[in-house]
Design a protein around this motif. Structure first.
Motif, PDB file in Angstrom:
ATOM      1  N   ALA A   2       0.847  -1.189   0.000  1.00 35.11           N
ATOM      2  CA  ALA A   2       0.000   0.000   0.000  1.00 35.11           C
ATOM      3  C   ALA A   2       0.880   1.236   0.000  1.00 35.11           C
ATOM      4  CB  ALA A   2      -0.917   0.002   1.224  1.00 35.11           C
ATOM      5  N   TRP A   3       0.381   2.298  -0.624  1.00 30.39           N
ATOM      6  CA  TRP A   3       1.148   3.556  -0.602  1.00 30.39           C
ATOM      7  C   TRP A   3       0.203   4.750  -0.743  1.00 30.39           C
ATOM      8  CZ3 TRP A   3       0.952   0.240  -4.709  1.00 30.39           C
ATOM      9  CH2 TRP A   3       0.607   0.756  -5.963  1.00 30.39           C
ATOM     10  N   THR A   4       0.717   5.905  -0.319  1.00 30.24           N
ATOM     11  CA  THR A   4      -0.057   7.141  -0.336  1.00 30.24           C
ATOM     12  C   THR A   4       0.439   8.053  -1.449  1.00 30.24           C
ATOM     13  OG1 THR A   4       1.450   8.025   1.352  1.00 30.24           O
ATOM     14  CG2 THR A   4      -0.646   7.133   2.114  1.00 30.24           C
ATOM     15  N   ALA A   5      -0.459   8.434  -2.358  1.00 35.00           N
ATOM     16  CA  ALA A   5      -0.138   9.392  -3.411  1.00 35.00           C
ATOM     17  C   ALA A   5      -0.529  10.775  -2.903  1.00 35.00           C
ATOM     18  CB  ALA A   5      -0.870   9.045  -4.695  1.00 35.00           C
ATOM     19  N   PHE A   6       0.412  11.421  -2.249  1.00 35.10           N
ATOM     20  CA  PHE A   6       0.151  12.618  -1.455  1.00 35.10           C
ATOM     21  C   PHE A   6      -0.537  13.724  -2.254  1.00 35.10           C
ATOM     22  CE2 PHE A   6       1.612  16.757   0.172  1.00 35.10           C
ATOM     23  CZ  PHE A   6       1.157  16.680   1.471  1.00 35.10           C
ATOM     24  N   LEU A   7       0.036  14.128  -3.382  1.00 35.53           N
ATOM     25  CA  LEU A   7      -0.505  15.252  -4.141  1.00 35.53           C
ATOM     26  C   LEU A   7      -1.784  14.895  -4.885  1.00 35.53           C
ATOM     27  CD1 LEU A   7       2.817  16.704  -5.606  1.00 35.53           C
ATOM     28  CD2 LEU A   7       1.442  17.654  -3.759  1.00 35.53           C
ATOM     29  N   PHE A  64      -4.348   1.581   7.850  1.00 37.34           N
ATOM     30  CA  PHE A  64      -4.526   2.889   8.472  1.00 37.34           C
ATOM     31  C   PHE A  64      -3.702   3.936   7.737  1.00 37.34           C
ATOM     32  CE2 PHE A  64      -5.256  -0.448  11.519  1.00 37.34           C
ATOM     33  CZ  PHE A  64      -6.415  -0.060  12.168  1.00 37.34           C
ATOM     34  N   VAL A  65      -4.248   5.137   7.625  1.00 38.79           N
ATOM     35  CA  VAL A  65      -3.584   6.207   6.880  1.00 38.79           C
ATOM     36  C   VAL A  65      -3.835   7.546   7.567  1.00 38.79           C
ATOM     37  CG1 VAL A  65      -5.570   6.536   5.350  1.00 38.79           C
ATOM     38  CG2 VAL A  65      -3.311   7.264   4.602  1.00 38.79           C
ATOM     39  N   SER A  66      -2.836   8.419   7.515  1.00 37.42           N
ATOM     40  CA  SER A  66      -2.988   9.746   8.111  1.00 37.42           C
ATOM     41  C   SER A  66      -2.974  10.816   7.031  1.00 37.42           C
ATOM     42  CB  SER A  66      -1.865  10.028   9.109  1.00 37.42           C
ATOM     43  OG  SER A  66      -0.609  10.127   8.458  1.00 37.42           O
ATOM     44  N   SER A  87       1.146   9.133   5.817  1.00 35.17           N
ATOM     45  CA  SER A  87       1.706   7.887   6.338  1.00 35.17           C
ATOM     46  C   SER A  87       0.680   6.774   6.249  1.00 35.17           C
ATOM     47  CB  SER A  87       2.142   8.075   7.791  1.00 35.17           C
ATOM     48  OG  SER A  87       2.744   6.883   8.278  1.00 35.17           O
ATOM     49  N   ILE A  88       1.212   5.538   6.145  1.00 35.23           N
ATOM     50  CA  ILE A  88       0.319   4.398   5.985  1.00 35.23           C
ATOM     51  C   ILE A  88       0.951   3.183   6.654  1.00 35.23           C
ATOM     52  CG2 ILE A  88       1.287   3.602   3.775  1.00 35.23           C
ATOM     53  CD1 ILE A  88      -1.700   3.226   2.896  1.00 35.23           C
ATOM     54  N   ALA A  89       0.119   2.316   7.226  1.00 34.56           N
ATOM     55  CA  ALA A  89       0.629   1.098   7.864  1.00 34.56           C
ATOM     56  C   ALA A  89      -0.486   0.072   7.972  1.00 34.56           C
ATOM     57  CB  ALA A  89       1.199   1.394   9.250  1.00 34.56           C
ATOM     58  N   PHE A  90      -0.097  -1.206   7.890  1.00 33.11           N
ATOM     59  CA  PHE A  90      -0.997  -2.318   8.142  1.00 33.11           C
ATOM     60  C   PHE A  90      -0.838  -2.775   9.581  1.00 33.11           C
ATOM     61  CE2 PHE A  90      -0.526  -2.837   3.519  1.00 33.11           C
ATOM     62  CZ  PHE A  90      -1.842  -3.103   3.131  1.00 33.11           C
ATOM     63  N   LEU A 123      -2.140  18.967   4.350  1.00 38.45           N
ATOM     64  CA  LEU A 123      -3.395  19.392   3.723  1.00 38.45           C
ATOM     65  C   LEU A 123      -4.595  18.958   4.542  1.00 38.45           C
ATOM     66  CD1 LEU A 123      -2.702  18.667  -0.044  1.00 38.45           C
ATOM     67  CD2 LEU A 123      -2.493  20.802   1.201  1.00 38.45           C
ATOM     68  N   GLY A 124      -4.346  18.174   5.551  1.00 34.50           N
ATOM     69  CA  GLY A 124      -5.360  17.720   6.486  1.00 34.50           C
ATOM     70  C   GLY A 124      -4.637  17.345   7.767  1.00 34.50           C
ATOM     71  N   ASP A 125      -5.368  16.871   8.763  1.00 35.96           N
ATOM     72  CA  ASP A 125      -4.740  16.483  10.033  1.00 35.96           C
ATOM     73  C   ASP A 125      -5.632  15.475  10.738  1.00 35.96           C
ATOM     74  OD1 ASP A 125      -3.168  16.276  12.252  1.00 35.96           O
ATOM     75  OD2 ASP A 125      -3.489  18.318  12.985  1.00 35.96           O
ATOM     76  N   ALA A 126      -5.552  14.227  10.281  1.00 30.44           N
ATOM     77  CA  ALA A 126      -6.434  13.207  10.841  1.00 30.44           C
ATOM     78  C   ALA A 126      -5.857  11.824  10.593  1.00 30.44           C
ATOM     79  CB  ALA A 126      -7.827  13.317  10.231  1.00 30.44           C
ATOM     80  N   LEU A 127      -6.421  10.853  11.288  1.00 30.18           N
ATOM     81  CA  LEU A 127      -6.055   9.441  11.156  1.00 30.18           C
ATOM     82  C   LEU A 127      -7.306   8.663  10.798  1.00 30.18           C
ATOM     83  CD1 LEU A 127      -4.114   7.001  11.550  1.00 30.18           C
ATOM     84  CD2 LEU A 127      -4.786   7.017  13.975  1.00 30.18           C
ATOM     85  N   TYR A 128      -7.188   7.784   9.775  1.00 25.68           N
ATOM     86  CA  TYR A 128      -8.330   7.012   9.294  1.00 25.68           C
ATOM     87  C   TYR A 128      -7.985   5.530   9.196  1.00 25.68           C
ATOM     88  CZ  TYR A 128     -10.206  11.498   7.620  1.00 25.68           C
ATOM     89  OH  TYR A 128     -10.662  12.780   7.529  1.00 25.68           O
ATOM     90  N   GLU A 129      -9.033   4.709   9.196  1.00 19.25           N
ATOM     91  CA  GLU A 129      -8.926   3.315   8.775  1.00 19.25           C
ATOM     92  C   GLU A 129      -9.644   3.169   7.442  1.00 19.25           C
ATOM     93  OE1 GLU A 129     -10.052  -1.288  10.063  1.00 19.25           O
ATOM     94  OE2 GLU A 129     -10.556   0.373  11.415  1.00 19.25           O
TER      95      GLU A 129
END
Length: 564
Positions: A105-110, A145-147, A135-138, A151-157
């Motif tokens: 898994a990866w985060t495409a920030f822009l 989970f991803v933060s 950031s991202i982690a299993f 551009l934002g400030d939160a943690l999600y599943e």
């Protein structure tokens, strides 16, 4: 990855849609065929364009991601060999994680997206519309989970249970489970395999915290960092949490039981991520140096796996003192200088160590070096004598370049508004002296009150009298004009990126002469981003030597006039 306060794609689109005002056009003049300049690279190129995400898979293969480069790579840690795994723009990986079954898994920030790639090679977009997924982690149970940061400030599943179903179409944001918000910039985190808690750094608070993934409850584990960017747990001793501090270049260990902190290694500022292999070897990334390093946890010694002299060279300026030519480089993650004869690179300012902006445009004025950044919406003033950052001016609408007048006034080209803005020497007063620029990219000082601006959306070079506001098109019909400078003979030297070449233009007649072709220039923008993601810089020395940034190779061209 800490790229500060970004402007939105919608605002950037205004620059391309603007420019409706009728302008005095120059007649189309074909390029003159002449003997081209001699080409050489001043230094070796490098992989990546800033390296951020870092993770090992279960086979101990190391993967690294680049946001600006929009590419995900595999790195051989023993040889330093690098190969592309996922190309732009999907490969834009600010952070990377692997599940036990091999899913990546990866985060495409822009792009505001999250992707996964299944072990069978299928790539799936599992989230979109996020505000800077970072950031991202299993977890060990396969939950993802991803933060959001900057551009934002939160943690999600992200619920992955339906991704293999035929009817699956990217999760809308509403189906993400928000665990916590207003955390303070939860950057590179990891989930502990023993207790199931998330451990991560708070970029803006200088803390490392522990978060309950069910309730969002937060506990501070350690504090006193300058800018903690990422943490990882040592697989050989899961009581040890390792932390990289991008502001100082420090690598720290923190005991989860005693909370004791220990400085393990001291590297240069600009570190961004870290990862352990199965043997417990520690690897860290430097976005500033395009580097990946193996850090000895006991001695603090660092061995280079891969590194670059430049990270992402953008705009250029050149200063001649005697016979010495010094090229000033806006290197996105730093401001650097390069010896025009030897190619030796020196740091002037490093992002997060000395400054928090990301220089894209650069000019050398009577008193200051000006660093412009549409990333952070700032123009920074660096004292030419001391090399110190003396002022950061913010509140611009995506400033792409700036010039300093003889009286200390600044002239700033804004991409998002299409305005040329005059700023008083004290920075307190601003006025618009030209509107509806068609995708401005770079500027150059002309004679008297004249400035020249490249317009990428207009395919033109514009001349503006900053005293009267009078304007005219010097040349048009250009394919992607970006960097610009005025040569000692008065001609304008332009990076025509759409043609992979540099042309010299007579400002009076519009006559174009190709001086260099087949150049490795023009890093592709990401969808919805600025048309010149990283402008190709051009700087002309008093000798007539022309320096051009290769944002593809991460090097500089030196073009020397042909012998008669």
């Amino acid at each position: 990855m800490g790229l500060g306060r970004y402007i939105t794609s919608a605002v950037l689109a205004l620059a391309v849609a603007g420019g409706a005002r009728a302008q005095q056009s120059a007649p189309a003049v074909p390029a003159v065929v002449a003997k081209e300049y001699n080409q050489q690279f001043l230094m070796p190129g490098s992989w990546f364009h800033g390296v951020h995400g870092l993770a090992f898979n279960k086979d101990d293969q190391l993967f690294a991601g680049s946001v600006i480069g929009q590419t995900l790579y595999r790195v051989q840690v023993d040889t330093g060999e690098v190969d592309r795994v996922i190309d732009a723009p999907t490969g834009m990986a600010d952070d990377i994680a692997f599940a036990d079954d091999g899913t990546m898994a990866w985060t495409a920030f822009l792009l505001g997206k999250v992707y996964i790639r299944k072990p069978n090679g299928k790539t799936i977009e599992v989230a979109n519309g996020m505000g800077g997924p970072n950031s991202i982690a299993f977890g060990k149970d396969g939950r993802l989970f991803v933060s959001e940061v900057f551009l934002g400030d939160a943690l999600y599943e992200i619920d992955l249970k339906n991704v293999d179903k035929p009817e699956f179409k990217s999760f809308p944001r509403a189906e993400l489970r928000r665990i916590a918000e207003k955390l303070g910039g939860l950057n590179g985190f990891e989930i502990h395999r023993d207790d199931g808690f998330l451990y991560g750094p708070l970029w803006f608070k200088g803390e490392v915290v522990k978060i309950n993934l069910e309730t969002g409850a937060l506990t501070v584990i350690a504090s006193g960092f300058k800018i903690p960017a990422a943490v990882n747990i040592d697989p050989q001793n899961r009581d040890n949490l390792y932390v990289v501090d991008t502001g100082t270049g420090g690598v720290w260990s923190v005991s989860l039981t005693s909370k004791a902190k220990k400085l393990v290694a001291s590297l240069k500022p600009g570190l961004d991520n870290l990862a352990f292999d199965s043997r417990g070897r520690l690897f860290v990334t430097s976005m500033t140096d395009n580097g990946i390093y193996l850090v000895d946890k006991h001695t603090g010694a660092a061995r280079t796996i891969v590194e670059g002299k430049l990270a992402v060279p953008a705009d250029l300026a050149v200063v001649t003192e005697g016979s010495k030519e010094t090229v000033h480089v806006a290197d996105v993650f730093s401001y650097r200088t390069v010896d025009g004869a030897t190619g030796a690179v020196s740091d002037a300012l490093r992002v997060h160590g000395d400054t928090h902006a990301y220089p894209i445009g650069i000019s050398v004025g009577p008193r200051h070096v000006l660093l412009s950044s549409w990333f952070s919406n700032t123009v920074e003033k660096v004292d030419r004598k001391t090399g110190k950052l003396v002022a950061t001016l913010d509140g611009f609408a995506a400033p792409v370049d700036a010039l300093e007048g003889a009286d200390g006034s600044l002239y700033v080209a804004e991409l998002a508004s299409g305005n040329l803005v005059k700023v008083s020497p004290d920075g307190k007063t601003r006025s618009v002296i030209a509107k509806e620029l068609r995708g401005p990219v770079a500027m150059a000082q002309g004679p008297g009150n004249l400035v020249y601006i490249t317009e990428i959306a207009g395919g033109a070079v514009l001349q503006i009298d900053v005293a009267s506001g009078a304007r005219k098109v010097v040349a048009d019909g250009l394919a992607g004009p970006e960097g610009i400078d005025v040569g000692p003979d008065g001609r304008l030297f332009i990076a025509e990126v759409g043609q992979k070449r540099v042309v010299a233009i007579d400002a009076a007649t519009g006559t174009k002469t190709v001086i260099a072709s087949n150049l490795d220039i023009g890093l592709a923008p990401y969808p919805g981003g600025p048309p010149a993601l990283v402008p190709t810089g051009v700087a002309v020395a008093k000798s007539g030597n022309v320096y051009v940034s290769s944002d593809i190779r991460n090097s500089l061209y030196k073009l020397t006039p042909p012998t008669p």
